[in-house]
Design a protein around this motif. Structure first.
Motif, PDB file in Angstrom:
ATOM      1  N   PHE A 128      39.467  34.288 -13.713  1.00 48.95           N
ATOM      2  CA  PHE A 128      38.970  34.967 -12.593  1.00 48.95           C
ATOM      3  C   PHE A 128      38.486  33.853 -11.411  1.00 48.95           C
ATOM      4  O   PHE A 128      38.745  33.862 -10.345  1.00 48.95           O
ATOM      5  CB  PHE A 128      37.840  36.072 -12.694  1.00 48.95           C
ATOM      6  N   THR A 129      37.646  33.052 -12.189  1.00 48.70           N
ATOM      7  CA  THR A 129      36.875  31.996 -11.187  1.00 48.70           C
ATOM      8  C   THR A 129      38.052  31.084 -10.669  1.00 48.70           C
ATOM      9  O   THR A 129      37.914  30.501  -9.741  1.00 48.70           O
ATOM     10  CB  THR A 129      35.802  31.264 -11.992  1.00 48.70           C
ATOM     11  N   ASN A 130      39.167  31.033 -11.544  1.00 47.54           N
ATOM     12  CA  ASN A 130      40.214  29.960 -11.057  1.00 47.54           C
ATOM     13  C   ASN A 130      40.786  30.564  -9.836  1.00 47.54           C
ATOM     14  O   ASN A 130      41.437  30.032  -8.986  1.00 47.54           O
ATOM     15  CB  ASN A 130      41.264  29.803 -12.224  1.00 47.54           C
ATOM     16  N   GLY A 131      41.086  32.039  -9.814  1.00 47.14           N
ATOM     17  CA  GLY A 131      41.605  32.978  -8.825  1.00 47.14           C
ATOM     18  C   GLY A 131      40.853  32.840  -7.388  1.00 47.14           C
ATOM     19  O   GLY A 131      41.281  32.648  -6.532  1.00 47.14           O
ATOM     20  N   VAL A 132      39.475  32.976  -7.836  1.00 50.57           N
ATOM     21  CA  VAL A 132      38.781  32.984  -6.673  1.00 50.57           C
ATOM     22  C   VAL A 132      38.616  31.381  -5.717  1.00 50.57           C
ATOM     23  O   VAL A 132      38.809  31.246  -4.750  1.00 50.57           O
ATOM     24  CB  VAL A 132      37.311  33.322  -7.100  1.00 50.57           C
ATOM     25  N   ARG A 133      38.632  30.447  -6.701  1.00 49.01           N
ATOM     26  CA  ARG A 133      38.710  29.202  -6.155  1.00 49.01           C
ATOM     27  C   ARG A 133      40.202  29.010  -5.526  1.00 49.01           C
ATOM     28  O   ARG A 133      40.258  28.343  -4.282  1.00 49.01           O
ATOM     29  CB  ARG A 133      38.653  28.143  -7.291  1.00 49.01           C
ATOM     30  N   ALA A 134      41.232  29.460  -5.992  1.00 50.94           N
ATOM     31  CA  ALA A 134      42.541  29.356  -5.257  1.00 50.94           C
ATOM     32  C   ALA A 134      42.331  30.239  -3.868  1.00 50.94           C
ATOM     33  O   ALA A 134      43.093  29.678  -2.630  1.00 50.94           O
ATOM     34  CB  ALA A 134      43.592  30.302  -6.051  1.00 50.94           C
ATOM     35  N   ALA A 135      41.615  31.238  -3.767  1.00 46.92           N
ATOM     36  CA  ALA A 135      41.467  32.017  -2.446  1.00 46.92           C
ATOM     37  C   ALA A 135      40.632  31.259  -1.583  1.00 46.92           C
ATOM     38  O   ALA A 135      41.058  31.119  -0.419  1.00 46.92           O
ATOM     39  CB  ALA A 135      40.807  33.243  -2.846  1.00 46.92           C
ATOM     40  N   THR A 136      39.638  30.614  -1.894  1.00 47.49           N
ATOM     41  CA  THR A 136      38.826  29.768  -1.064  1.00 47.49           C
ATOM     42  C   THR A 136      39.377  28.353  -0.400  1.00 47.49           C
ATOM     43  O   THR A 136      39.410  28.061   0.581  1.00 47.49           O
ATOM     44  CB  THR A 136      37.602  29.414  -1.737  1.00 47.49           C
ATOM     45  N   ALA A 137      40.298  27.887  -1.545  1.00 48.09           N
ATOM     46  CA  ALA A 137      41.020  26.654  -1.295  1.00 48.09           C
ATOM     47  C   ALA A 137      42.121  27.052  -0.202  1.00 48.09           C
ATOM     48  O   ALA A 137      42.480  26.350   0.515  1.00 48.09           O
ATOM     49  CB  ALA A 137      41.985  26.139  -2.416  1.00 48.09           C
ATOM     50  N   ALA A 138      42.465  28.434  -0.159  1.00 51.94           N
ATOM     51  CA  ALA A 138      43.671  28.910   0.877  1.00 51.94           C
ATOM     52  C   ALA A 138      42.900  29.079   2.073  1.00 51.94           C
ATOM     53  O   ALA A 138      43.611  29.823   3.190  1.00 51.94           O
ATOM     54  CB  ALA A 138      44.347  29.796   0.412  1.00 51.94           C
ATOM     55  N   GLY A 139      41.510  28.868   2.479  1.00 51.87           N
ATOM     56  CA  GLY A 139      41.047  29.126   3.616  1.00 51.87           C
ATOM     57  C   GLY A 139      40.186  30.669   3.628  1.00 51.87           C
ATOM     58  O   GLY A 139      39.851  31.080   4.938  1.00 51.87           O
ATOM     59  N   LEU A 140      40.378  31.344   2.615  1.00 52.78           N
ATOM     60  CA  LEU A 140      40.072  32.944   2.481  1.00 52.78           C
ATOM     61  C   LEU A 140      38.480  32.860   2.067  1.00 52.78           C
ATOM     62  O   LEU A 140      37.991  31.963   1.113  1.00 52.78           O
ATOM     63  CB  LEU A 140      40.740  33.631   1.882  1.00 52.78           C
ATOM     64  N   ALA A 141      37.865  33.896   2.735  1.00 48.36           N
ATOM     65  CA  ALA A 141      36.575  34.358   2.057  1.00 48.36           C
ATOM     66  C   ALA A 141      36.669  35.328   0.901  1.00 48.36           C
ATOM     67  O   ALA A 141      37.766  35.751   0.797  1.00 48.36           O
ATOM     68  CB  ALA A 141      35.685  35.020   3.184  1.00 48.36           C
ATOM     69  N   TYR A 142      35.563  35.578   0.174  1.00 50.62           N
ATOM     70  CA  TYR A 142      35.714  36.173  -1.004  1.00 50.62           C
ATOM     71  C   TYR A 142      34.443  37.376  -0.882  1.00 50.62           C
ATOM     72  O   TYR A 142      33.398  36.884  -0.814  1.00 50.62           O
ATOM     73  CB  TYR A 142      35.568  35.566  -2.308  1.00 50.62           C
ATOM     74  N   ASP A 143      34.714  38.496  -0.783  1.00 48.18           N
ATOM     75  CA  ASP A 143      33.805  39.568  -1.101  1.00 48.18           C
ATOM     76  C   ASP A 143      33.260  39.796  -2.261  1.00 48.18           C
ATOM     77  O   ASP A 143      34.267  40.278  -3.240  1.00 48.18           O
ATOM     78  CB  ASP A 143      34.351  40.976  -0.348  1.00 48.18           C
ATOM     79  N   ILE A 144      31.926  39.920  -2.579  1.00 52.10           N
ATOM     80  CA  ILE A 144      31.428  40.039  -3.978  1.00 52.10           C
ATOM     81  C   ILE A 144      30.948  41.501  -3.922  1.00 52.10           C
ATOM     82  O   ILE A 144      30.127  41.832  -3.209  1.00 52.10           O
ATOM     83  CB  ILE A 144      30.367  39.337  -4.232  1.00 52.10           C
ATOM     84  N   LEU A 145      31.594  42.345  -4.922  1.00 50.25           N
ATOM     85  CA  LEU A 145      31.103  43.624  -5.117  1.00 50.25           C
ATOM     86  C   LEU A 145      30.469  44.021  -6.746  1.00 50.25           C
ATOM     87  O   LEU A 145      31.500  44.060  -7.222  1.00 50.25           O
ATOM     88  CB  LEU A 145      32.456  44.699  -4.630  1.00 50.25           C
ATOM     89  N   VAL A 146      29.384  44.151  -6.490  1.00 57.46           N
ATOM     90  CA  VAL A 146      28.815  44.202  -7.762  1.00 57.46           C
ATOM     91  C   VAL A 146      27.501  45.365  -7.856  1.00 57.46           C
ATOM     92  O   VAL A 146      26.874  45.440  -6.715  1.00 57.46           O
ATOM     93  CB  VAL A 146      28.176  42.975  -8.381  1.00 57.46           C
ATOM     94  N   TYR A 147      27.209  45.906  -9.004  1.00 57.45           N
ATOM     95  CA  TYR A 147      25.956  46.521  -9.138  1.00 57.45           C
ATOM     96  C   TYR A 147      25.010  45.722  -9.665  1.00 57.45           C
ATOM     97  O   TYR A 147      25.093  44.594  -9.776  1.00 57.45           O
ATOM     98  CB  TYR A 147      26.262  47.738 -10.199  1.00 57.45           C
ATOM     99  N   PRO A 148      23.691  46.167  -9.457  1.00 58.34           N
ATOM    100  CA  PRO A 148      22.587  45.426  -9.950  1.00 58.34           C
ATOM    101  C   PRO A 148      22.535  44.629 -11.214  1.00 58.34           C
ATOM    102  O   PRO A 148      21.991  43.514 -11.468  1.00 58.34           O
ATOM    103  CB  PRO A 148      21.233  46.354  -9.731  1.00 58.34           C
ATOM    104  N   ARG A 149      23.228  45.684 -12.041  1.00 57.94           N
ATOM    105  CA  ARG A 149      23.151  44.938 -13.646  1.00 57.94           C
ATOM    106  C   ARG A 149      24.337  43.898 -13.559  1.00 57.94           C
ATOM    107  O   ARG A 149      24.100  42.985 -14.628  1.00 57.94           O
ATOM    108  CB  ARG A 149      23.735  46.161 -14.242  1.00 57.94           C
ATOM    109  N   GLN A 150      25.139  43.621 -12.782  1.00 58.16           N
ATOM    110  CA  GLN A 150      25.820  42.663 -12.687  1.00 58.16           C
ATOM    111  C   GLN A 150      25.560  41.570 -11.907  1.00 58.16           C
ATOM    112  O   GLN A 150      26.127  40.341 -11.895  1.00 58.16           O
ATOM    113  CB  GLN A 150      27.491  43.087 -12.225  1.00 58.16           C
ATOM    114  N   ALA A 151      24.619  41.831 -10.916  1.00 57.29           N
ATOM    115  CA  ALA A 151      24.267  40.790  -9.941  1.00 57.29           C
ATOM    116  C   ALA A 151      23.440  39.422 -10.333  1.00 57.29           C
ATOM    117  O   ALA A 151      23.768  38.558  -9.724  1.00 57.29           O
ATOM    118  CB  ALA A 151      23.482  41.274  -8.878  1.00 57.29           C
TER     119      ALA A 151
END
Length: 277
Positions: A120-143
């Motif tokens: 998953f973190t590799n995928g997020v790095r690919a997204a940011t490397a492509a110039g995209l933002a990443y939206d974080i959607l979590v509950y407090p137990r995950q935050a």
């Protein structure tokens, strides 16, 4: 200054693809751009960002097609399988001038440490490397895992959705409050003032119920990293568009009047690098 609602959803209702929607609610029908445009005009909102509601790349392509029919949709936060080994190719396939970010519904993952997985973190790095933002959607137990996630993915632009979903209805505070304070220390993270009414008591909430949570977000992120979003049509479970906008505007105007333009437009433009129109 162009005003932006940085969190809206559109869909053609499908009980399978949108299984998270209770079929007994007003959400269980088509919700399309013309359905919200009048309310946006009355609130003085010029444009919006459409955010994924189902985890399919087909929906992302559909949302991007909507931007061509409705140019006031300034950007799309879509979905791609960030755990896929060919994620860079998948992102390239989705490439579009209005694709400004990606999101995964981490809140629905049974493993609270899902966002720390290597794939998953590799995928997020690919997204940011492509110039995209990443939206974080979590509950407090995950935050509480968000800071470690940010350490792993490195530099990028990240937007915490719905204020990290504070437990407003129960009047809870921790672990949400500490997780917010720790996450806000990362300068590349913005936070959306969105989705708060649906974390409150849907039938009986009052603006005062939201106030201390909004104040904590302001204190931690500051007004230069807060972004207004209506979370329409999900907000309709607790309030109509006009009330969601009015409550946010009243609080921000009272608390930081010099930053109204930023919170209701400028910060979204910076966080998502929205194209000029």
């Amino acid at each position: 200054m162009r005003t932006i609602d940085a969190h809206q959803h559109f869909w053609r209702y499908d009980p399978v693809a949108l299984g998270w929607i209770d079929p007994a609610t007003a959400l269980a029908q088509d919700r399309l751009p013309p359905d919200v445009r009048v309310a946006m005009d009355r609130a003085g909102i010029d444009g919006s960002i459409a955010v994924q509601a189902s985890q399919t790349e087909a929906e992302t392509l559909w949302l991007l097609a909507l931007t061509e029919r409705y140019p006031w949709i300034a950007g799309v936060v879509g979905w791609a399988d960030l755990c896929a080994p060919d994620i860079a190719d998948r992102i390239a396939t989705l490439r579009h001038p209005r694709l400004v970010g990606l999101r995964h519904v981490v809140q629905d993952e049974p493993d609270d440490r899902f966002m720390l997985r290597d794939d998953f973190t590799n995928g997020v790095r690919a997204a940011t490397a492509a110039g995209l933002a990443y939206d974080i959607l979590v509950y407090p137990r995950q935050a509480g895992h968000v800071p470690a996630f940010l350490d792993r993915v490195g530099d990028g632009r990240f937007i915490l959705d719905h204020g990290g979903k504070p437990p407003i209805a129960a009047g809870g505070w921790q672990p949400w409050a500490d997780a917010i304070a720790r996450t806000a220390r990362y300068p590349g993270v913005w936070c959306k003032l969105s989705g708060l009414v649906t974390e409150a008591d849907h039938a009986a909430w009052r603006p005062d119920d939201l106030a201390r949570y909004v104040d904590h977000l302001l204190d931690c992120f500051g007004p230069d990293r807060l972004i207004f979003g209506s979370d329409w049509p999900v907000c309709m479970l607790a309030a109509d568009y006009a009330r969601v906008h009015a409550v946010a505007m009243e609080h921000i105007t009272a608390r930081c009047p010099d930053h109204v333009d930023a919170i209701f437009g400028g910060n979204a433009k910076a966080a998502y690098r929205l194209p000029d129109q």
